[in-house]
Motif scaffolding. Structure first.
Motif, PDB file in Angstrom:
ATOM      1  N   ASP A 112       0.816  -1.220   0.000  1.00 53.54           N
ATOM      2  CA  ASP A 112       0.000   0.000   0.000  1.00 53.54           C
ATOM      3  C   ASP A 112       0.849   1.269   0.000  1.00 53.54           C
ATOM      4  OD1 ASP A 112      -2.573   1.460   0.480  1.00 53.54           O
ATOM      5  OD2 ASP A 112      -1.620   1.905   2.395  1.00 53.54           O
ATOM      6  N   HIS A 145       0.883   4.266  -2.674  1.00 50.52           N
ATOM      7  CA  HIS A 145       0.636   5.695  -2.410  1.00 50.52           C
ATOM      8  C   HIS A 145       1.743   6.557  -3.022  1.00 50.52           C
ATOM      9  CE1 HIS A 145      -2.897   5.692   0.175  1.00 50.52           C
ATOM     10  NE2 HIS A 145      -2.415   4.655   0.837  1.00 50.52           N
ATOM     11  N   HIS A 179      -7.869  -3.550  -0.873  1.00 49.54           N
ATOM     12  CA  HIS A 179      -8.280  -2.555  -1.870  1.00 49.54           C
ATOM     13  C   HIS A 179      -7.101  -2.337  -2.797  1.00 49.54           C
ATOM     14  CE1 HIS A 179      -5.620   0.190   0.226  1.00 49.54           C
ATOM     15  NE2 HIS A 179      -6.206  -0.164   1.352  1.00 49.54           N
ATOM     16  N   THR A 221      -4.364   0.325  -4.526  1.00 45.12           N
ATOM     17  CA  THR A 221      -3.772   1.637  -4.222  1.00 45.12           C
ATOM     18  C   THR A 221      -2.968   2.145  -5.408  1.00 45.12           C
ATOM     19  OG1 THR A 221      -3.542   0.989  -1.904  1.00 45.12           O
ATOM     20  CG2 THR A 221      -2.325   2.938  -2.598  1.00 45.12           C
ATOM     21  N   HIS A 230      -6.259   5.389  -2.667  1.00 41.29           N
ATOM     22  CA  HIS A 230      -6.862   4.092  -2.980  1.00 41.29           C
ATOM     23  C   HIS A 230      -7.829   4.270  -4.142  1.00 41.29           C
ATOM     24  CE1 HIS A 230      -6.356   2.902   1.541  1.00 41.29           C
ATOM     25  NE2 HIS A 230      -5.222   3.241   0.959  1.00 41.29           N
TER      26      HIS A 230
HETATM   27 ZN   LIG Z   1      -3.463   3.060   1.967  1.00 44.25          ZN
END
Ligand SMILES: [Zn+2]
Length: 440
Positions: A252, A256, A296, A298, A406
């Motif tokens: 993640d 980002h 999820h 990202t 996300h």
């Molecule tokens: Zn995140």
């Protein structure tokens, strides 16, 4: 050919096992890992001669919707609550529903049924995803309170990047954990020396610094696979079996920051951890379930970029030496030694870390174009060089990004073993908890 036969055998074994109850349950979660992240790491692995990822060879697959109660784009807290407890909640909330009613996670149900429980992550243990399995707070930012929940869970084994803000209350969370009977270790060697029989919290980093990205791995820190192996050792003497959640938490972060190399190395680290579980599965095939999912997507990461047309050059990412986090540190060190450093003097550092080629007369895919040079110069002046280098590097590999946040893309869930046939079709993230609870 040999590999295909193996995959067919695996499928045959899995189909025979359908309907059996799993005594040992593994749930792997890649934070920020949807199909693009899985396929980019897969492609890199093939291109660099290491073959397909294990996570993508598991015989059962389900496309999985990730939305939260109040948003199509979920955060990790609401996603963890859905995957762990089976109820959708609002972004930011952990282990409680939108009305703040306390929920029960599959890990807590497993504990209450006499199974041993383990939580492993490459980020801090009270971060959103791991905390979704034991925490009950209206906000993921209540780090100290989540530390209290961790101790109160009485789960058997925790391994990860320590407990953040452990000293922001009347008593350190570590002291409270010791009083509750936990042994606390730090670093790889101390973790390795742990023996089953006592509850333990293994802190990955041996110093106060954070656990680095896998691309920068410090040999004093255990890998995610080593933490998983230790968890198996600590939990597998349980007569009623175990539940183990393993999170690849930094996928993640690299999403980002739109950093392709760090991202894919984190997915590879998660794949290695799944390999450790597969070794256990091969010994107990009729009693083990392995589920691999993501919470999820990202970054809006994608395979294909206008600059490279129809071509993708994943192998170029192997030229990157360190993550941009480490590059940033190396750059800061160089600037400290020479504060008036010019862009010309930074070029060798960029060339060394990313494989960029400057001022070359010969044609080469890693040549920095005039446009890219301008972007790098501007970024250096704005003190944003690592971010821009990430984007240029992604472009050279044929990887695109649409977001620093996300996205609402569905994720892929794959599974093998006893009960794996439950994970097919188009499911909701809450179905993962529901199905796992049914299987307990
Ligand atoms: Zn995140």
């Amino acid at each position: 050919m040999k590999k295909n036969v193996f995959l067919l055998l695996l499928l045959a074994v899995s189909l025979t096992l359908a309907g059996k109850e799993p005594k040992y349950i593994f749930l792997f979660i890649g934070d920020g890992m949807a199909t693009p992240q899985r396929m980019i790491a897969d492609e890199f692995s093939r291109k660099t001669g290491k073959g397909q990822l294990v996570i993508n060879t598991l015989p059962f697959h389900a496309t999985t919707r990730t939305s939260s109660a109040n948003n199509l784009v979920t955060d990790s807290a609401a996603a963890a609550t859905a995957i762990a407890c089976g109820t959708k909640t609002n972004n930011g909330m952990l282990g409680v529903d939108p009305a703040q009613k306390r929920l029960t996670s599959v890990a807590e149900e497993a504990r209450d049924k006499g199974r041993k429980v383990g939580i492993v992550t490459s980020v801090t243990l009270n971060h959103a995803t791991p905390a979704g399995f034991y925490g009950h707070r209206k906000s993921r930012s209540q780090a100290y309170d989540l530390g209290l929940d961790l101790v109160a869970s009485h789960f058997d084994f925790f391994a990860g990047d320590g407990i953040s803000k452990h000293d922001r209350g009347p008593k350190s969370i570590y002291d409270l954990a010791k009083e509750a009977g936990y042994t606390i270790t730090s670093g790889r060697e101390e973790m390795k020396a742990l023996k089953p029989g006592k509850k333990a919290i293994a802190i990955a980093a041996s110093r106060s610094s954070a656990m680095p990205y896998d691309i920068d791995r410090d040999p004093a820190c255990p890998s995610l696979a080593e933490m998983t192996e230790k968890a198996i050792e600590m939990l597998s003497n349980s007569p009623k079996g175990f539940f183990l959640m393993v999170e690849g938490g930094s996928i993640d972060w690299a999403g980002h920051s739109n950093e392709a190399a760090a991202n894919l190395f984190e997915v590879l680290a998660l794949d290695q951890a799944v390999k450790a579980a597969m070794k256990f599965y091969e010994k107990h095939p009729d009693e083990t379930l392995i589920v691999v999912t993501g919470d999820h997507e990202t970054g809006g990461m994608t395979m294909g970029f206008a600059g490279t047309g129809y071509a993708i050059y994943m192998e170029r990412l192997a030229l990157q030496k360190h993550s941009s986090v480490k590059f940033h540190r190396l750059l800061a060190k160089a600037l400290k030694a020479k504060p008036d450093m010019t862009f010309e003097e930074v070029k060798p550092l960029l060339a060394e870390n990313y494989g960029f080629i400057f001022d070359s007369k010969e044609k080469h895919p890693m040549n920095i174009t005039a446009k890219e040079l301008q972007l790098l110069q501007d970024a250096f002046a704005a003190k944003k060089l690592p971010q821009t280098a990430n984007i240029i590097m992604s472009g050279k590999a044929g990887i695109g990004w649409t977001s620093g946040s996300h996205t609402a893309l569905p994720v892929l869930t794959t599974a093998i073993g006893a009960g794996a046939e439950n994970f097919t079709g188009f499911i909701d993230n809450t179905d993962i908890a529901k199905k796992l609870k049914d299987l307990l």
